[in-house]
Structures are given as structure tokens and as C-alpha cells.
Design a protein around this motif. Structure first.
Motif, PDB file in Angstrom:
ATOM      1  N   GLY A   1       0.809  -1.212   0.000  1.00 12.64           N
ATOM      2  CA  GLY A   1       0.000   0.000   0.000  1.00 12.64           C
ATOM      3  C   GLY A   1       0.843   1.262   0.000  1.00 12.64           C
ATOM      4  N   LEU A   2       2.012   1.207   0.621  1.00 11.50           N
ATOM      5  CA  LEU A   2       2.904   2.365   0.626  1.00 11.50           C
ATOM      6  C   LEU A   2       3.443   2.644  -0.769  1.00 11.50           C
ATOM      7  CD1 LEU A   2       4.936   1.614   3.898  1.00 11.50           C
ATOM      8  CD2 LEU A   2       2.922   3.087   3.643  1.00 11.50           C
ATOM      9  N   VAL A   3       3.751   1.580  -1.508  1.00 12.13           N
ATOM     10  CA  VAL A   3       4.203   1.740  -2.893  1.00 12.13           C
ATOM     11  C   VAL A   3       3.112   2.386  -3.728  1.00 12.13           C
ATOM     12  CG1 VAL A   3       4.921   0.523  -4.992  1.00 12.13           C
ATOM     13  CG2 VAL A   3       5.806  -0.204  -2.767  1.00 12.13           C
ATOM     14  N   GLU A   4       1.873   1.868  -3.556  1.00 11.95           N
ATOM     15  CA  GLU A   4       0.747   2.409  -4.326  1.00 11.95           C
ATOM     16  C   GLU A   4       0.488   3.875  -3.984  1.00 11.95           C
ATOM     17  OE1 GLU A   4      -1.237   0.669  -6.751  1.00 11.95           O
ATOM     18  OE2 GLU A   4       0.616  -0.480  -6.597  1.00 11.95           O
ATOM     19  N   SER A   5       0.815   4.264  -2.753  1.00 11.71           N
ATOM     20  CA  SER A   5       0.606   5.654  -2.327  1.00 11.71           C
ATOM     21  C   SER A   5       1.772   6.562  -2.672  1.00 11.71           C
ATOM     22  CB  SER A   5       0.354   5.698  -0.809  1.00 11.71           C
ATOM     23  OG  SER A   5      -0.786   4.945  -0.465  1.00 11.71           O
ATOM     24  N   GLY A   6       2.835   6.001  -3.238  1.00 12.77           N
ATOM     25  CA  GLY A   6       3.979   6.816  -3.651  1.00 12.77           C
ATOM     26  C   GLY A   6       4.907   7.206  -2.535  1.00 12.77           C
ATOM     27  N   VAL A   7       4.916   6.442  -1.440  1.00 15.87           N
ATOM     28  CA  VAL A   7       5.827   6.744  -0.320  1.00 15.87           C
ATOM     29  C   VAL A   7       7.258   6.426  -0.750  1.00 15.87           C
ATOM     30  CG1 VAL A   7       6.430   6.145   2.055  1.00 15.87           C
ATOM     31  CG2 VAL A   7       4.013   6.271   1.374  1.00 15.87           C
ATOM     32  N   PRO A   8       8.206   7.333  -0.508  1.00 15.04           N
ATOM     33  CA  PRO A   8       9.598   7.100  -0.906  1.00 15.04           C
ATOM     34  C   PRO A   8      10.164   5.827  -0.281  1.00 15.04           C
ATOM     35  CG  PRO A   8       9.272   9.391  -0.295  1.00 15.04           C
ATOM     36  CD  PRO A   8       8.023   8.672   0.086  1.00 15.04           C
ATOM     37  N   GLU A   9      11.146   5.227  -0.958  1.00 17.16           N
ATOM     38  CA  GLU A   9      11.685   3.939  -0.566  1.00 17.16           C
ATOM     39  C   GLU A   9      12.286   3.954   0.833  1.00 17.16           C
ATOM     40  OE1 GLU A   9      14.892   0.557  -2.127  1.00 17.16           O
ATOM     41  OE2 GLU A   9      14.455   2.340  -3.344  1.00 17.16           O
ATOM     42  N   ASP A  10      13.055   4.982   1.164  1.00 16.79           N
ATOM     43  CA  ASP A  10      13.672   5.040   2.495  1.00 16.79           C
ATOM     44  C   ASP A  10      12.613   5.059   3.590  1.00 16.79           C
ATOM     45  OD1 ASP A  10      16.147   5.001   1.360  1.00 16.79           O
ATOM     46  OD2 ASP A  10      16.531   7.169   1.606  1.00 16.79           O
ATOM     47  N   GLU A  11      11.564   5.844   3.386  1.00 13.14           N
ATOM     48  CA  GLU A  11      10.481   5.916   4.371  1.00 13.14           C
ATOM     49  C   GLU A  11       9.736   4.590   4.434  1.00 13.14           C
ATOM     50  OE1 GLU A  11       6.356   8.400   5.352  1.00 13.14           O
ATOM     51  OE2 GLU A  11       7.759   9.169   3.836  1.00 13.14           O
ATOM     52  N   ARG A  12       9.562   3.941   3.273  1.00 10.14           N
ATOM     53  CA  ARG A  12       8.898   2.638   3.257  1.00 10.14           C
ATOM     54  C   ARG A  12       9.649   1.630   4.119  1.00 10.14           C
ATOM     55  NH1 ARG A  12       8.568   2.994  -2.441  1.00 10.14           N
ATOM     56  NH2 ARG A  12       9.934   1.160  -2.661  1.00 10.14           N
ATOM     57  N   ARG A  13      10.962   1.563   3.921  1.00  9.05           N
ATOM     58  CA  ARG A  13      11.760   0.602   4.692  1.00  9.05           C
ATOM     59  C   ARG A  13      11.643   0.860   6.192  1.00  9.05           C
ATOM     60  NH1 ARG A  13      15.868   1.056   0.522  1.00  9.05           N
ATOM     61  NH2 ARG A  13      16.917   2.639   1.791  1.00  9.05           N
ATOM     62  N   GLU A  14      11.647   2.131   6.556  1.00 10.51           N
ATOM     63  CA  GLU A  14      11.555   2.482   7.975  1.00 10.51           C
ATOM     64  C   GLU A  14      10.200   2.084   8.554  1.00 10.51           C
ATOM     65  OE1 GLU A  14      11.695   6.498  10.781  1.00 10.51           O
ATOM     66  OE2 GLU A  14      12.549   6.544   8.748  1.00 10.51           O
ATOM     67  N   ARG A  15       9.147   2.365   7.811  1.00 14.39           N
ATOM     68  CA  ARG A  15       7.803   2.053   8.318  1.00 14.39           C
ATOM     69  C   ARG A  15       7.543   0.550   8.328  1.00 14.39           C
ATOM     70  NH1 ARG A  15       3.992   6.598   5.488  1.00 14.39           N
ATOM     71  NH2 ARG A  15       2.340   5.363   6.482  1.00 14.39           N
ATOM     72  N   ILE A  16       8.062  -0.159   7.338  1.00 11.84           N
ATOM     73  CA  ILE A  16       7.923  -1.620   7.330  1.00 11.84           C
ATOM     74  C   ILE A  16       8.647  -2.227   8.524  1.00 11.84           C
ATOM     75  CG2 ILE A  16       8.592  -3.730   6.093  1.00 11.84           C
ATOM     76  CD1 ILE A  16       8.124  -2.116   3.480  1.00 11.84           C
ATOM     77  N   ALA A  17       9.848  -1.733   8.815  1.00 14.71           N
ATOM     78  CA  ALA A  17      10.609  -2.232   9.963  1.00 14.71           C
ATOM     79  C   ALA A  17       9.848  -1.977  11.264  1.00 14.71           C
ATOM     80  CB  ALA A  17      11.982  -1.568  10.004  1.00 14.71           C
ATOM     81  N   GLU A  18       9.224  -0.803  11.374  1.00 11.36           N
ATOM     82  CA  GLU A  18       8.439  -0.484  12.564  1.00 11.36           C
ATOM     83  C   GLU A  18       7.262  -1.446  12.716  1.00 11.36           C
ATOM     84  OE1 GLU A  18       7.302   3.554  12.053  1.00 11.36           O
ATOM     85  OE2 GLU A  18       9.254   4.380  12.621  1.00 11.36           O
ATOM     86  N   MET A  19       6.596  -1.734  11.598  1.00 14.42           N
ATOM     87  CA  MET A  19       5.455  -2.640  11.646  1.00 14.42           C
ATOM     88  C   MET A  19       5.877  -4.065  11.994  1.00 14.42           C
ATOM     89  SD  MET A  19       2.553  -1.226  11.314  1.00 14.42           S
ATOM     90  CE  MET A  19       3.287   0.025  12.375  1.00 14.42           C
ATOM     91  N   LEU A  20       7.001  -4.502  11.449  1.00 13.39           N
ATOM     92  CA  LEU A  20       7.493  -5.834  11.795  1.00 13.39           C
ATOM     93  C   LEU A  20       7.770  -5.952  13.280  1.00 13.39           C
ATOM     94  CD1 LEU A  20       9.877  -6.476   8.762  1.00 13.39           C
ATOM     95  CD2 LEU A  20       7.833  -7.797   9.337  1.00 13.39           C
ATOM     96  N   GLU A  21       8.244  -4.876  13.869  1.00 15.65           N
ATOM     97  CA  GLU A  21       8.495  -4.876  15.314  1.00 15.65           C
ATOM     98  C   GLU A  21       7.190  -4.910  16.091  1.00 15.65           C
ATOM     99  OE1 GLU A  21      10.913  -2.248  18.661  1.00 15.65           O
ATOM    100  OE2 GLU A  21      11.245  -1.880  16.521  1.00 15.65           O
ATOM    101  N   VAL A  22       6.210  -4.137  15.636  1.00 12.49           N
ATOM    102  CA  VAL A  22       4.915  -4.088  16.325  1.00 12.49           C
ATOM    103  C   VAL A  22       4.249  -5.460  16.330  1.00 12.49           C
ATOM    104  CG1 VAL A  22       2.549  -3.192  16.164  1.00 12.49           C
ATOM    105  CG2 VAL A  22       4.484  -1.633  15.958  1.00 12.49           C
ATOM    106  N   VAL A  23       4.296  -6.160  15.193  1.00  9.40           N
ATOM    107  CA  VAL A  23       3.645  -7.471  15.108  1.00  9.40           C
ATOM    108  C   VAL A  23       4.586  -8.617  15.480  1.00  9.40           C
ATOM    109  CG1 VAL A  23       1.992  -6.664  13.387  1.00  9.40           C
ATOM    110  CG2 VAL A  23       4.123  -7.749  12.619  1.00  9.40           C
TER     111      VAL A  23
END
Length: 372
Positions: free
Chosen positions: A99-121
Motif C-alpha cells: 500500500g505504501l508503494v501504491e501511495s507513492g511513499v519514498p523507498e527510504d520511508e517505506r523501509r523504515e515504516r515496514i521495519a516499525e510494523m514488523l516490530e509491532v507485530v
């Protein structure tokens, strides 16, 4: 503040009315479950909120904005389906970040947010794994991470735990609760599983044939059901036909085949639900947790003789099925001293009684009948 407001919602499929005049609001950060049997309209409500179905009538507002006619991609809502709908050809990280790709979120921010989500779950280090390398519970967490990574206003759940075994389902329900509390995102959860809904919800909305029966806290719905349907659907209840033989204000005496019990309701707990006039027919209801077996140790109780037909163990409780002149009763008690075939007295006090009006099927509570 209400993040979601549903007003006069109705959905027709030809001659079938699937949802009829539903009104409710969900506050920011709440965990609300929509509960009902199959065909009650709960998934239809969820699909209308998500934008996958168009209401026949009524409005849907998200943070005060009318989104009734808005397409799904214009609503700040994500949905977790029962099938999970993960992409098998993508890695865990690619699924979460789709969904971040589809929303045009930059790659660096995507990696950071994905890492945060992996930690949360609690899936840190799983980012490069394929979906088929994950267990059912791990796949559930990936689907949840994908749903919350773009920080929607609401996450909708359509029975995502239904395919899991009981032990994993119990584990995941508490994980959902933990993640919802950590993220503060509003969760709206559809299920027919009372155990899951009661374990995780701040409030529950009970549906029956497309109509609202009750919206309240878990404790209130269990202890003070608004209708006979709610009392029977949320937990078990034993019912005895009776009539009012004495009435004095809000205090009544009910009789059933010579068995009498005086129900005192000075706090107004029987108001507007049951006719309190002499001669009125009622149903006396009692939760299995409110029943005691053996000789009564107090006055003003309702008692009936019966025979133990079955028994089973449920942790600290024994569940008995007792055949009585009123039919089959269920009793949940810590007393394990009875065997199948034993004769026994079944009794309960007035402060555990529910009174129902048979014609309107509306409940009145004399006092809470046990704990959920």
C-alpha cells in the motif's frame, strides 16, 4: 470524538433486506465488535463502510466527512479479510509495503515504516521470507501489519481468525488487542464468535436479521441484555415460563407451577421492559453460572428437582445438563460431586433472575447473572 458515524443504514439485495436502519458511532481508538449469527448483516455493514457495497439508504461518515458514495481508495479505511488476501509471490516486507508503494511513499520511508510494523507485530527479521514459509498466525500478523502500516483511521476485520484452531485463535485475539492498544488505531471487528468478541472488545454491537439488538460494553451486554435474543446469543441462559401473581410498584412475585420467587427491583432495573402488572406472563431467565445444585442455603429462591443427564469439565467449572419438568437446564458450577443419573435440586436466588416479556422478547434484569 467519533471517527465513524453510521446513520439510518439500510441495504437491500432485491427483496432481501440485509441491513435495516442501523445507527451507531465508534470513537477514535476504540475496539468495537459487530456480533451476530450467519446472515445477520454484519459483513454487509463492514463492506459498506469499506466502500465495497453501496447502501440502499443512510450515510457513512469518517471523521465527519460523508463518504457514503466515495470509492474504497478515497476512504481512510483498510480491511483484513478472512482469507487474508496476501500476495504469495511477494515477500513479507513487500506484502506489508504494498500500500505504501501504491501511495507513492519514498523507498527510504517505506523501509523504515515496514521495519516499525514488523516490530509491532513481533516479526522482526522476517522481512525476506516468502508467505508460504509462515505459519497461520504469522500470516495473520503480516495481514495486520499491511492493514495498519499506512495509518488508516479505521481497520476493518471480517472474521480473520475463523480458520485458526482454538489455541492459536486465543493467542491471536490477545495479539490484536495488544497491537490495537499500541497503535491507537480504531478497530471494527466482525465475528460470530462470542468468545473472541468478549475477550477483545471495548464495546459490542449485536445484530439479528439485519437489525440492531444492543450496543454496549461487554459487561453490560452480558449482565443486562436488552432482548431475549441477546441473552441467548451472548452466553447461555435457562428459561422458565411464569406469570406475575403479586405486583407492588417495581417489586413482583412470579409463579411457575407453584414455584414462586419474589423479585425486588427498587433500583428500577425492570422498568420499561416487562409488564409488572398482576397476571402478566413472563419468562424467568437464569445464567448457568447463577445456578446452584443441592439443598438451598437461603430463602427466597426458585427451586426444581431434576436428574443429571450429562456433565463435562471446563477448567475450574463442571458443566451439568439437568433434566427437569421445565426441560433441560445447564448449570456451570465448581461443585464436581454429582454423577450422571443423580437426582438433584436446581435452585437460584432472586438477585440472579432475568425477566423477559415473551411477546416483545425484551429483557429486564433483576441483577447480573454471573461474569462473562
Amino acid at each position: 470524538m467519533s471517527v465513524l458515524t453510521i446513520s439510518d443504514l439500510r441495504k437491500e439485495f432485491g427483496d432481501l433486506v440485509a441491513v435495516d436502519d442501523v445507527n451507531f458511532a465508534v470513537d477514535d481508538g476504540e475496539f468495537v465488535s459487530i456480533l451476530g449469527p450467519s446472515g445477520s448483516g454484519k459483513s454487509t455493514i463492514l463492506r459498506m463502510i469499506a466502500g465495497f457495497e453501496t447502501p440502499t439508504a443512510g450515510t457513512i461518515e469518517i471523521e465527519g466527512e460523508n463518504v457514503t458514495a466515495a470509492p474504497p481508495f478515497d476512504r481512510e479505511v483498510n480491511m483484513v479479510f478472512q482469507s487474508l488476501a496476501l500476495f504469495p509471490h511477494l515477500t513479507v516486507a513487500e506484502n506489508i509495503g504494498y500500500g505504501l508503494v501504491e501511495s507513492g511513499v519514498p523507498e527510504d520511508e517505506r523501509r523504515e515504516r515496514i521495519a516499525e510494523m514488523l516490530e509491532v507485530v513481533e516479526l522482526s527479521g522476517y522481512q525476506d521470507r516468502n508467505i508460504d514459509q509462515l505459519s497461520g498466525g504469522e500470516q495473520q500478523r503480516v495481514a495486520l501489519a499491511r492493514a495498519i502500516v499506512n495509518e488508516p483511521k479505521i481497520v476493518l476485520f471480517d472474521e480473520p481468525l475463523a480458520s485458526l484452531d482454538r489455541k492459536l485463535r486465543q493467542h491471536m485475539q490477545f495479539e490484536l488487542q495488544r497491537i490495537q492498544e499500541e497503535t491507537g488505531i480504531t478497530f471494527l471487528y466482525v465475528t460470530h464468535d462470542q468468545e473472541v468478541a468478549m475477550a477483545v472488545s471495548d464495546r459490542m454491537l449485536v445484530l439479528n436479521d439485519g437489525e440492531m439488538e444492543q450496543l454496549d460494553s461487554v459487561e453490560t451486554i452480558y449482565d443486562k441484555p436488552a432482548s431475549k435474543f441477546v441473552a441467548q446469543f451472548i452466553g447461555d441462559i435457562n428459561l422458565v415460563p411464569a406469570s406475575i401473581v403479586e405486583a407492588n410498584g417495581t417489586d413482583v412475585t412470579v409463579d411457575s407451577r407453584g414455584n414462586r420467587i419474589h423479585v425486588s427491583d427498587a433500583a428500577g432495573r425492570c422498568v420499561d421492559a416487562v409488564s409488572l402488572e398482576e397476571g402478566a406472563d413472563v419468562s424467568v431467565g437464569i445464567r448457568p453460572t447463577g445456578i446452584t445444585l443441592g439443598d438451598p442455603d437461603r430463602e427466597d429462591v426458585f427451586s426444581v428437582r431434576g436428574e443429571i443427564q450429562n456433565r463435562g469439565y471446563a477448567g475450574d467449572e463442571t458443566v451439568y445438563t439437568i433434566d427437569t419438568e421445565y426441560g433441560s437446564f445447564t448449570a456451570n458450577t465448581e461443585d464436581r460431586s454429582y454423577d450422571i443419573g443423580d437426582d438433584v435440586t436446581v435452585w437460584w436466588p432472586a438477585d440472579e433472575v432475568y425477566l423477559f416479556a415473551p411477546e416483545t422478547e425484551t429483557a429486564s434484569v433483576s441483577d447480573g447473572g454471573g461474569e462473562p
